[in-house]
Scaffold this motif. Structure first.
Motif, mmCIF file in Angstrom:
data_model
loop_
_atom_site.group_PDB
_atom_site.id
_atom_site.type_symbol
_atom_site.label_atom_id
_atom_site.label_comp_id
_atom_site.label_asym_id
_atom_site.label_seq_id
_atom_site.Cartn_x
_atom_site.Cartn_y
_atom_site.Cartn_z
ATOM 1 N N THR A 10 -6.483 26.589 42.117
ATOM 2 C CA THR A 10 -6.398 27.071 40.742
ATOM 3 C C THR A 10 -7.211 28.344 40.605
ATOM 4 O O THR A 10 -8.420 28.345 40.778
ATOM 5 C CB THR A 10 -6.926 26.017 39.755
ATOM 6 N N ALA A 11 -6.537 29.437 40.308
ATOM 7 C CA ALA A 11 -7.209 30.725 40.214
ATOM 8 C C ALA A 11 -8.072 30.795 38.961
ATOM 9 O O ALA A 11 -7.786 30.155 37.951
ATOM 10 C CB ALA A 11 -6.171 31.854 40.197
ATOM 11 N N TRP A 12 -9.122 31.573 39.027
ATOM 12 C CA TRP A 12 -9.987 31.779 37.870
ATOM 13 C C TRP A 12 -9.172 32.409 36.741
ATOM 14 O O TRP A 12 -8.423 33.356 36.934
ATOM 15 C CB TRP A 12 -11.148 32.682 38.250
ATOM 16 N N ASP A 14 -6.762 30.860 35.184
ATOM 17 C CA ASP A 14 -5.467 30.186 35.096
ATOM 18 C C ASP A 14 -5.619 28.970 34.184
ATOM 19 O O ASP A 14 -5.908 27.862 34.632
ATOM 20 C CB ASP A 14 -5.005 29.767 36.493
ATOM 21 N N ALA A 16 -3.442 27.240 32.405
ATOM 22 C CA ALA A 16 -2.476 26.160 32.611
ATOM 23 C C ALA A 16 -2.838 25.333 33.841
ATOM 24 O O ALA A 16 -2.745 24.104 33.834
ATOM 25 C CB ALA A 16 -1.072 26.735 32.745
ATOM 26 N N GLY A 17 -3.267 26.023 34.905
ATOM 27 C CA GLY A 17 -3.674 25.315 36.114
ATOM 28 C C GLY A 17 -4.914 24.469 35.897
ATOM 29 O O GLY A 17 -5.016 23.343 36.390
ATOM 30 N N ARG A 18 -5.871 25.004 35.147
ATOM 31 C CA ARG A 18 -7.092 24.257 34.851
ATOM 32 C C ARG A 18 -6.768 23.009 34.032
ATOM 33 O O ARG A 18 -7.331 21.937 34.257
ATOM 34 C CB ARG A 18 -8.072 25.141 34.077
#
Length: 215
Positions: A10-12, A14, A16-18
């Motif tokens: 999970t990119a910083w 992001d 939706a990902g978080r």
């Protein structure tokens, strides 16, 4: 995929990902320890974030729980929208049974909390209120899908507002039996139980002859 693995990808920034990480962590906790084990701190640890970060996305564990239920119900809605009506009522029920069983496997132990904190009346947070709407939409779509499946086979369903709720509760009962393997103690194969139960539900909701709707 574990929450830890998801966290690493999970990119910083992001969001939706978080949010997915947080929900994945919460789902594991619910499955292992039930609603009582679902705390914001435990969710944060599983997602690899701070408790404050979890609160940026959800205002409490009730909202997290509601979001998890809504996500599963959204998936079920997609299946109901796409399922072949030509399968008939029992066939449609057999198509959605795996999703209902999986939902009950993950959330069955927390059903009482779901009813008391989310479905019951009274003040609700935004997340819980949204989840109630998703649940009601699912029940409405279930009724519509079954009506269309019956019509595709030249049948007519009993006209009663209780019908989709009874069907839903019947599917939950079937899921409970499958998960507890109660039928297997009597040497009834799961596939046979599913075929019998869905057929029985169809017979229970299809109007026969000149039967009148229940008052």
């Amino acid at each position: 995929m574990s929450a830890e693995t998801e966290q690493q990808t999970t990119a910083w920034g992001d969001a939706a990902g978080r949010r997915r990480d947080i929900l994945s962590s919460a789902e594991v906790i619910l499955e292992d320890g039930g609603y009582s084990g679902l705390t914001m701190r435990a969710i944060a640890v599983g997602a690899g974030v701070s408790t404050g970060t979890v609160y940026q996305y959800f205002d409490g564990k009730e909202a997290v729980f509601a979001a998890l239920m809504a996500r599963r119900l959204d998936d079920l809605q997609r299946t109901l929208a796409e399922v072949d009506r030509g399968l008939g009522v029992a066939g449609v029920l057999r198509e959605i049974e795996p999703q209902v069983t999986e939902l009950w496997r993950r959330f069955g132990r927390s059903a009482a909390q779901w009813e008391a904190k989310v479905l019951a009346g009274g003040p609700r947070g935004k997340g819980a209120a949204g989840s109630v709407k998703v649940y009601r939409t699912t029940i409405t779509l279930l009724a519509t899908t079954l009506t269309e499946a019956a019509q595709a086979c030249g049948q007519t369903l009993i006209d009663d507002p209780a019908l989709p709720h009874w069907v839903w509760d019947s599917l939950i009962g079937l899921a409970d039996d499958l998960l507890l393997r109660g039928s297997r103690t009597s040497r009834v194969r799961p596939a046979h139980l599913i075929a019998f139960a869905t057929g029985a539900i169809e017979r229970g909701i299809v109007r026969t002859g000149d039967a009148e709707p229940l008052g």
